[in-house]
Design an enzyme around this catalytic site. Structure first.
Site, PDB file in Angstrom:
ATOM      1  N   CYS A  95     -19.222 -16.706  25.233  1.00 47.45           N
ATOM      2  CA  CYS A  95     -18.059 -16.283  24.742  1.00 47.45           C
ATOM      3  C   CYS A  95     -17.780 -16.341  26.015  1.00 47.45           C
ATOM      4  CB  CYS A  95     -18.421 -14.541  24.528  1.00 47.45           C
ATOM      5  SG  CYS A  95     -19.109 -13.322  25.661  1.00 47.45           S
ATOM      6  N   GLU A  96     -16.348 -16.019  25.763  1.00 46.03           N
ATOM      7  CA  GLU A  96     -14.742 -15.989  26.819  1.00 46.03           C
ATOM      8  C   GLU A  96     -14.548 -14.888  27.832  1.00 46.03           C
ATOM      9  OE1 GLU A  96     -11.875 -17.779  25.228  1.00 46.03           O
ATOM     10  OE2 GLU A  96     -10.527 -16.648  25.027  1.00 46.03           O
ATOM     11  N   HIS A  97     -15.257 -13.816  27.554  1.00 41.95           N
ATOM     12  CA  HIS A  97     -15.271 -13.318  27.837  1.00 41.95           C
ATOM     13  C   HIS A  97     -16.343 -12.347  29.452  1.00 41.95           C
ATOM     14  CE1 HIS A  97     -12.593 -12.001  24.385  1.00 41.95           C
ATOM     15  NE2 HIS A  97     -11.768 -12.726  25.793  1.00 41.95           N
ATOM     16  N   HIS A  98     -17.376 -13.209  27.920  1.00 43.44           N
ATOM     17  CA  HIS A  98     -18.655 -12.632  29.102  1.00 43.44           C
ATOM     18  C   HIS A  98     -19.507 -13.558  29.521  1.00 43.44           C
ATOM     19  CE1 HIS A  98     -17.300  -8.818  26.760  1.00 43.44           C
ATOM     20  NE2 HIS A  98     -17.730  -8.529  28.167  1.00 43.44           N
ATOM     21  N   GLN A 136     -14.988 -16.559  18.605  1.00 43.17           N
ATOM     22  CA  GLN A 136     -15.166 -16.855  17.435  1.00 43.17           C
ATOM     23  C   GLN A 136     -14.384 -17.058  16.238  1.00 43.17           C
ATOM     24  OE1 GLN A 136     -19.087 -14.466  15.952  1.00 43.17           O
ATOM     25  NE2 GLN A 136     -17.826 -15.229  13.292  1.00 43.17           N
ATOM     26  N   HIS A 164     -23.491 -11.459  18.697  1.00 42.10           N
ATOM     27  CA  HIS A 164     -23.003 -11.312  19.803  1.00 42.10           C
ATOM     28  C   HIS A 164     -23.626 -10.686  21.322  1.00 42.10           C
ATOM     29  CE1 HIS A 164     -18.668 -13.168  18.858  1.00 42.10           C
ATOM     30  NE2 HIS A 164     -19.329 -13.470  17.486  1.00 42.10           N
ATOM     31  N   CYS A 166     -22.722 -10.137  24.035  1.00 41.34           N
ATOM     32  CA  CYS A 166     -22.540  -9.012  24.868  1.00 41.34           C
ATOM     33  C   CYS A 166     -21.718  -7.416  24.083  1.00 41.34           C
ATOM     34  CB  CYS A 166     -20.967  -9.706  25.114  1.00 41.34           C
ATOM     35  SG  CYS A 166     -19.769  -9.773  23.800  1.00 41.34           S
TER      36      CYS A 166
HETATM   37 ZN   LIG Z   1     -17.841 -11.009  24.958  1.00 40.01          ZN
END
Ligand SMILES: [Zn+2]
Length: 211
Positions: A95-98, A136, A164, A166
């Site tokens: 995931c690009e956030h975490h 996703q 996920h 995260c």
């Molecule tokens: Zn994430």
């Protein structure tokens, strides 16, 4: 041949000032210190090099062009014009956030218009987009849009179900939750019968698991 809008290759924007392996290792040493450990300790001394190499694997998709993967097609298909479905393709992404793993599977289908593509190519397109920083929803759309733009089929469908990390190992800590996303184009979007047929083909199996 129609002009194909090429999806933006992430690599194009980073090759200019891409950091060196040494830069990457230094960043990982910083993260080890940030975690509260000593990067010179024997057990973690080689960790920065290992993590940097892992990143080359996790994010190999930036070097791959999914359009090229789909350009070779076969036209001798004896008029086959029914759904082609590749089911349960393992998806490993981050995931690009975490920057934590997204693991699940994808079902990829298209309705050929005179030409088909080697089935392993569909799985390679999934990998090329999955091996980038993702969410996703975007991953699902990129796979479907590329197949649709390059193969010009009568319909394209991509369904991804994934867990996920995260969400499971931090934050809300909810395990056993999967997220399902889908993108339906052409006949799969417009024709309820075709869509039902696809969903029956995907659902027609004994069990559901993420292995
Ligand atoms: Zn994430």
């Amino acid at each position: 041949m129609n002009k194909i809008a090429r999806p933006t290759l992430g690599a194009a924007s980073v090759t200019e000032d891409r950091p060196t392996q040494e830069d990457a290792e230094a960043a990982i040493r910083t993260l080890i210190r940030w975690a509260g450990d000593n990067p010179d300790r024997e057990g973690v001394r080689d960790t920065p090099a290992r993590v940097a190499r892992s990143y080359l694997e996790f994010f190999a998709g930036y070097e791959q062009d999914p359009v090229v993967m789909l350009e070779r097609t076969f036209e001798e298909v004896e008029g086959y014009d029914e759904i082609v479905l590749l089911r349960d393709i393992r998806v490993e992404s981050h995931c690009e956030h975490h920057m934590l793993p997204i693991v699940g599977r994808a079902h990829v289908a298209y309705l050929p218009d005179r030409r088909v593509v080697g089935i392993s190519k569909l799985a390679r397109v999934v990998d090329a987009y999955a091996h980038r920083l993702q969410i996703q929803e975007k991953l699902t759309a990129q796979i479907a849009n590329t197949i649709n733009d390059v193969l010009l089929p009568r319909g394209t469908a991509v369904i991804i179900e994934a867990a996920h990390e995260c969400m499971t190992t931090r934050g809300v800590h909810k395990t056993g939750v999967t997220m399902v996303t889908s993108r339906m184009l052409g006949a799969f979007r417009d024709d309820p019968t075709t869509r039902r047929e696809l969903l029956a083909m995907i659902g027609n199996r004994g069990h559901v698991s993420l292995d």
